[in-house]
Design a protein around this motif. Structure first.
Motif, short mmCIF file in Angstrom:
data_model
loop_
_atom_site.label_atom_id
_atom_site.label_comp_id
_atom_site.label_asym_id
_atom_site.label_seq_id
_atom_site.Cartn_x
_atom_site.Cartn_y
_atom_site.Cartn_z
N LEU A 22 0.83 -1.21 0.00
CA LEU A 22 0.00 0.00 0.00
C LEU A 22 0.86 1.25 0.00
N ARG A 23 1.90 1.24 0.82
CA ARG A 23 2.79 2.41 0.92
C ARG A 23 3.47 2.69 -0.42
N ARG A 43 -0.02 9.12 3.04
CA ARG A 43 -0.72 8.38 4.08
C ARG A 43 -1.69 7.38 3.43
N ILE A 44 -2.27 6.52 4.24
CA ILE A 44 -3.22 5.54 3.72
C ILE A 44 -4.53 6.22 3.38
N GLU A 144 2.70 5.38 9.94
CA GLU A 144 2.91 6.65 9.24
C GLU A 144 3.85 6.41 8.07
N PHE A 145 3.32 6.46 6.86
CA PHE A 145 4.10 6.14 5.67
C PHE A 145 5.33 7.02 5.50
N ALA A 146 5.23 8.30 5.86
CA ALA A 146 6.32 9.23 5.58
C ALA A 146 7.40 9.22 6.66
N SER A 147 7.24 8.42 7.71
CA SER A 147 8.21 8.42 8.79
C SER A 147 9.45 7.60 8.43
N TYR A 151 6.52 1.27 9.51
CA TYR A 151 5.67 0.16 9.97
C TYR A 151 5.44 0.17 11.47
N VAL A 152 6.07 1.07 12.19
CA VAL A 152 5.91 1.15 13.64
C VAL A 152 4.48 1.54 13.99
N ASN A 153 3.97 0.97 15.07
CA ASN A 153 2.63 1.29 15.57
C ASN A 153 2.67 2.66 16.23
N ARG A 154 2.21 3.68 15.52
CA ARG A 154 2.32 5.06 16.01
C ARG A 154 1.13 5.51 16.84
N HIS A 155 -0.02 4.87 16.64
CA HIS A 155 -1.22 5.34 17.35
C HIS A 155 -2.15 4.17 17.59
#
Length: 224
Positions: A22-23, A43-44, A144-147, A151-155
């Motif tokens: 997807l990214r 972003r998604i 967060e795709f731009a980070s 793939y980290v769980n950000r929220h």
């Protein structure tokens, strides 16, 4: 991927491949038109992708790369995105795709303020745990795709509570860290694994129940 049931479980490679695809697909579709502002909007967007990939849709024009003389189609973008994301995952996690794990990439990190900024103290004070879920699941785990680490769980839902208003002592709770604020305590990270697995605990409220459940008692005595 053909046999994947769509569940974003931590021990499977398919969720990682899906999010990576997807990214990459979003970048291949959007970046040429958006140019320098692409990254801040990376972003998604499932509704947008659905419109672009719907046969006969006018939105399919987004699949063409405006920076090249040839006219690219959506089928080619989808295939290229899968190939590029698979190559990137192989570079990071090794060539055996069956050994890739969503949980390894999709870690949830409870960051300590301010000691996360101190390299020598970060590992002591931060609480990190592999987590399931994703941006489309009830067990939310937004990426967060731009980070730098997309793939980290950000929220996600940190505090979780299920309240029984008829019998409050039957209510269930969970936190992603622990009950102690002391990083040297066994209770500092005690709830992390349970939180990641969707488990809960009960917290007694009545005096008699508290007396039966107590493990430690802190007594504060005024000076003098």
């Amino acid at each position: 991927m053909r046999g994947w049931d769509g569940r974003m479980v931590a021990d499977a490679p398919q969720p990682l491949i899906f999010i990576a695809w997807l990214r990459t697909l979003d970048r291949l579709i959007d970046a040429d038109e958006l140019g320098p502002v692409f990254k801040q909007s990376w972003r998604i967007r499932p509704q947008f992708l659905r419109a672009v990939l719907t046969p006969g849709s006018a939105a399919a024009a987004w699949c063409d790369d405006v920076t090249t003389p040839v006219r690219e189609d959506c089928a080619g973008r989808v295939a290229l995105a899968l190939a590029q994301s698979a190559a990137a995952l192989a570079h990071r996690f090794g060539p055996d795709a069956s050994a890739w794990r969503w949980g390894r990439a999709h870690v949830a990190r409870s960051v300590h303020r301010p000691f996360d900024a101190v390299p020598g103290l970060r590992a002591i004070f931060d609480v990190t745990v592999e987590s399931p879920g994703g941006p489309f699941t009830l067990d939310r785990g937004l990426t967060e795709f731009a980070s730098d680490d997309p793939y980290v769980n950000r929220h996600a839902a940190a505090f979780r509570g299920i309240y029984d208003l008829a019998e409050p002592d039957r209510s269930r709770f969970m936190l992603p860290t622990g009950q102690s604020g002391n990083p040297m305590s066994a209770d500092y990270r005690r709830f992390a694994q349970g939180w990641a697995k969707g488990k809960t605990i009960a917290i007694a409220t009545g005096r008699a129940a508290l007396a039966r459940a107590v493990r430690h008692r802190l007594v504060i005595v005024p000076a003098g």
